[in-house]
Design a protein around this motif. Structure first.
Motif, PDB file in Angstrom:
ATOM      1  N   LEU A  73      34.168  95.535  82.913  1.00 31.41           N
ATOM      2  CA  LEU A  73      34.891  96.793  82.716  1.00 31.41           C
ATOM      3  C   LEU A  73      34.281  97.705  81.662  1.00 31.41           C
ATOM      4  O   LEU A  73      34.312  98.925  81.795  1.00 31.41           O
ATOM      5  N   LEU A  74      33.738  97.123  80.596  1.00 34.24           N
ATOM      6  CA  LEU A  74      33.189  97.952  79.528  1.00 34.24           C
ATOM      7  C   LEU A  74      32.057  98.832  80.049  1.00 34.24           C
ATOM      8  O   LEU A  74      31.954 100.004  79.673  1.00 34.24           O
ATOM      9  N   MET A 111      52.050 119.823  87.410  1.00 30.62           N
ATOM     10  CA  MET A 111      51.220 118.877  88.151  1.00 30.62           C
ATOM     11  C   MET A 111      50.162 118.261  87.244  1.00 30.62           C
ATOM     12  O   MET A 111      49.898 117.057  87.310  1.00 30.62           O
ATOM     13  N   ILE A 112      49.552 119.081  86.395  1.00 29.17           N
ATOM     14  CA  ILE A 112      48.526 118.597  85.472  1.00 29.17           C
ATOM     15  C   ILE A 112      49.125 117.554  84.529  1.00 29.17           C
ATOM     16  O   ILE A 112      48.519 116.509  84.282  1.00 29.17           O
ATOM     17  N   GLU A 113      50.308 117.838  83.991  1.00 33.02           N
ATOM     18  CA  GLU A 113      50.967 116.888  83.080  1.00 33.02           C
ATOM     19  C   GLU A 113      51.262 115.569  83.784  1.00 33.02           C
ATOM     20  O   GLU A 113      51.042 114.491  83.218  1.00 33.02           O
ATOM     21  N   GLN A 114      51.745 115.640  85.009  1.00 31.53           N
ATOM     22  CA  GLN A 114      52.073 114.428  85.764  1.00 31.53           C
ATOM     23  C   GLN A 114      50.816 113.626  86.093  1.00 31.53           C
ATOM     24  O   GLN A 114      50.798 112.393  85.974  1.00 31.53           O
ATOM     25  N   ASP A 115      49.757 114.333  86.490  1.00 33.65           N
ATOM     26  CA  ASP A 115      48.504 113.663  86.839  1.00 33.65           C
ATOM     27  C   ASP A 115      47.851 113.036  85.616  1.00 33.65           C
ATOM     28  O   ASP A 115      47.312 111.928  85.685  1.00 33.65           O
ATOM     29  N   ASN A 116      47.893 113.749  84.494  1.00 32.68           N
ATOM     30  CA  ASN A 116      47.334 113.204  83.253  1.00 32.68           C
ATOM     31  C   ASN A 116      48.077 111.943  82.823  1.00 32.68           C
ATOM     32  O   ASN A 116      47.470 110.972  82.364  1.00 32.68           O
ATOM     33  N   SER A 117      49.395 111.967  82.986  1.00 31.96           N
ATOM     34  CA  SER A 117      50.208 110.808  82.627  1.00 31.96           C
ATOM     35  C   SER A 117      49.881 109.620  83.530  1.00 31.96           C
ATOM     36  O   SER A 117      49.734 108.487  83.054  1.00 31.96           O
ATOM     37  N   SER A 118      49.718 109.884  84.814  1.00 32.88           N
ATOM     38  CA  SER A 118      49.389 108.823  85.770  1.00 32.88           C
ATOM     39  C   SER A 118      48.015 108.235  85.496  1.00 32.88           C
ATOM     40  O   SER A 118      47.833 107.006  85.500  1.00 32.88           O
ATOM     41  N   ARG A 119      47.031 109.110  85.242  1.00 36.46           N
ATOM     42  CA  ARG A 119      45.667 108.650  84.958  1.00 36.46           C
ATOM     43  C   ARG A 119      45.628 107.867  83.650  1.00 36.46           C
ATOM     44  O   ARG A 119      44.929 106.847  83.543  1.00 36.46           O
ATOM     45  N   LYS A 120      46.385 108.332  82.679  1.00 28.37           N
ATOM     46  CA  LYS A 120      46.430 107.652  81.382  1.00 28.37           C
ATOM     47  C   LYS A 120      46.965 106.224  81.545  1.00 28.37           C
ATOM     48  O   LYS A 120      46.432 105.282  80.946  1.00 28.37           O
ATOM     49  N   LYS A 121      47.984 106.042  82.367  1.00 29.09           N
ATOM     50  CA  LYS A 121      48.551 104.711  82.600  1.00 29.09           C
ATOM     51  C   LYS A 121      47.523 103.778  83.230  1.00 29.09           C
ATOM     52  O   LYS A 121      47.428 102.602  82.870  1.00 29.09           O
ATOM     53  N   ARG A 122      46.730 104.308  84.156  1.00 27.48           N
ATOM     54  CA  ARG A 122      45.719 103.480  84.817  1.00 27.48           C
ATOM     55  C   ARG A 122      44.647 103.037  83.827  1.00 27.48           C
ATOM     56  O   ARG A 122      44.227 101.883  83.815  1.00 27.48           O
ATOM     57  N   TYR A 123      44.218 103.967  82.979  1.00 29.14           N
ATOM     58  CA  TYR A 123      43.181 103.621  82.006  1.00 29.14           C
ATOM     59  C   TYR A 123      43.726 102.735  80.889  1.00 29.14           C
ATOM     60  O   TYR A 123      42.997 101.911  80.334  1.00 29.14           O
ATOM     61  N   LEU A 124      44.993 102.885  80.565  1.00 29.72           N
ATOM     62  CA  LEU A 124      45.596 102.008  79.561  1.00 29.72           C
ATOM     63  C   LEU A 124      45.595 100.559  80.049  1.00 29.72           C
ATOM     64  O   LEU A 124      45.373  99.634  79.262  1.00 29.72           O
ATOM     65  N   GLN A 125      45.825 100.366  81.341  1.00 31.49           N
ATOM     66  CA  GLN A 125      45.775  99.024  81.910  1.00 31.49           C
ATOM     67  C   GLN A 125      44.376  98.430  81.783  1.00 31.49           C
ATOM     68  O   GLN A 125      44.203  97.236  81.533  1.00 31.49           O
ATOM     69  N   ILE A 126      43.363  99.281  81.943  1.00 33.11           N
ATOM     70  CA  ILE A 126      41.981  98.824  81.805  1.00 33.11           C
ATOM     71  C   ILE A 126      41.695  98.443  80.356  1.00 33.11           C
ATOM     72  O   ILE A 126      41.066  97.410  80.078  1.00 33.11           O
ATOM     73  N   LEU A 127      42.166  99.255  79.405  1.00 36.77           N
ATOM     74  CA  LEU A 127      41.968  98.948  77.985  1.00 36.77           C
ATOM     75  C   LEU A 127      42.668  97.640  77.610  1.00 36.77           C
ATOM     76  O   LEU A 127      42.125  96.835  76.836  1.00 36.77           O
ATOM     77  N   LYS A 128      43.849  97.434  78.158  1.00 38.34           N
ATOM     78  CA  LYS A 128      44.563  96.184  77.890  1.00 38.34           C
ATOM     79  C   LYS A 128      43.804  94.986  78.462  1.00 38.34           C
ATOM     80  O   LYS A 128      43.765  93.918  77.852  1.00 38.34           O
ATOM     81  N   GLN A 129      43.196  95.203  79.624  1.00 36.97           N
ATOM     82  CA  GLN A 129      42.402  94.131  80.223  1.00 36.97           C
ATOM     83  C   GLN A 129      41.159  93.842  79.382  1.00 36.97           C
ATOM     84  O   GLN A 129      40.757  92.675  79.213  1.00 36.97           O
ATOM     85  N   LEU A 130      40.555  94.881  78.825  1.00 39.19           N
ATOM     86  CA  LEU A 130      39.405  94.708  77.933  1.00 39.19           C
ATOM     87  C   LEU A 130      39.796  93.913  76.689  1.00 39.19           C
ATOM     88  O   LEU A 130      39.013  93.112  76.177  1.00 39.19           O
ATOM     89  N   LYS A 131      41.010  94.137  76.227  1.00 44.53           N
ATOM     90  CA  LYS A 131      41.501  93.385  75.066  1.00 44.53           C
ATOM     91  C   LYS A 131      41.669  91.913  75.441  1.00 44.53           C
ATOM     92  O   LYS A 131      41.287  91.025  74.672  1.00 44.53           O
ATOM     93  N   ILE A 132      42.218  91.659  76.624  1.00 41.07           N
ATOM     94  CA  ILE A 132      42.391  90.281  77.104  1.00 41.07           C
ATOM     95  C   ILE A 132      41.032  89.594  77.242  1.00 41.07           C
ATOM     96  O   ILE A 132      40.878  88.409  76.928  1.00 41.07           O
ATOM     97  N   GLN A 133      40.029  90.351  77.686  1.00 40.50           N
ATOM     98  CA  GLN A 133      38.683  89.801  77.874  1.00 40.50           C
ATOM     99  C   GLN A 133      37.929  89.616  76.556  1.00 40.50           C
ATOM    100  O   GLN A 133      36.826  89.090  76.545  1.00 40.50           O
ATOM    101  N   GLY A 134      38.542  90.066  75.457  1.00 41.96           N
ATOM    102  CA  GLY A 134      37.910  89.910  74.149  1.00 41.96           C
ATOM    103  C   GLY A 134      36.896  90.978  73.827  1.00 41.96           C
ATOM    104  O   GLY A 134      36.118  90.857  72.872  1.00 41.96           O
TER     105      GLY A 134
END
Length: 202
Positions: A73-74, A111-134
């Protein structure tokens, strides 16, 4: 190329060079040497045209995350700015005229606010996964990761807003942007993450 696509491409280029407020649908028609009615047949208003361009940009940016290898992921995160740079340059007026667009088009602003919020949630999941992976530091909280996402968005917008006309002729602009964005994540990396980061740059 279909007339509708020609209209989108030409209007995007005009918006980028002159600012979206300074371009009318009549000017788009004149630039394409077609009638005003031909333009309004495809896009009844400038609002409709800008909304269509935004949806195109959203589709292109949305495809980036789908290319990530979840076992590495990194690297996906570090390579993403190479793609976002090209998309940002292509739709530059959305960054430079962001405030004016939000003021002028309330439906698009929402629409921009909603899309930014949705995209942010997806990337936050990736960051959390990176934390799990060390790869990210173990002591980072969800609030830290949330702040990192907000800061990343603000810095990317700031980069393009502050470009001067002559900057676009600088051959190293893309590399400068990639380094600028990727430097943001470096302090959040673990020792293993920093090792992967440096290895990727070599």
């Amino acid at each position: 190329m279909k007339t509708k696509d020609k209209i989108k491409n030409t209007s995007r280029e005009l918006f980028n060079s002159k600012g979206f407020k300074n371009v009318t649908l009549r000017e788009v028609a004149k630039e394409l040497s077609i009638s005003y009615g031909n333009v309004t047949y495809h896009f009844k208003t400038k609002n409709q045209l800008i909304l269509c361009l935004y949806e195109d940009m959203l589709k292109e940016t949305g495809e980036i995350i789908n290319t990530f290898d979840y076992n590495n992921l990194l690297i996906g995160i570090l390579d993403a700015p190479k793609i976002t740079f090209e998309i940002s340059i292509k739709y530059l007026f959305f960054y430079v005229d962001f405030i004016e667009i939000k003021r002028s088009y309330s439906d698009l602003s929402l629409m921009i606010e909603q899309d930014n919020s949705s995209r942010k949630k997806r990337y936050l999941q990736i960051l959390k996964q990176l934390k799990i992976q060390g790869v990210l530091r173990d002591e980072l909280t969800d609030n830290d990761l949330d702040y990192l996402m907000d800061l990343s968005g603000a810095m990317r917008t700031f980069f393009f807003i502050n470009l001067n006309p002559n900057d676009f002729f600088y051959k190293g602009l893309k590399t400068k942007y990639v380094v600028y964005v990727n430097n943001l994540i470096f302090p959040y990396l673990s020792a293993e993450g920093m090792k992967q980061y440096r290895s990727h740059l070599e």
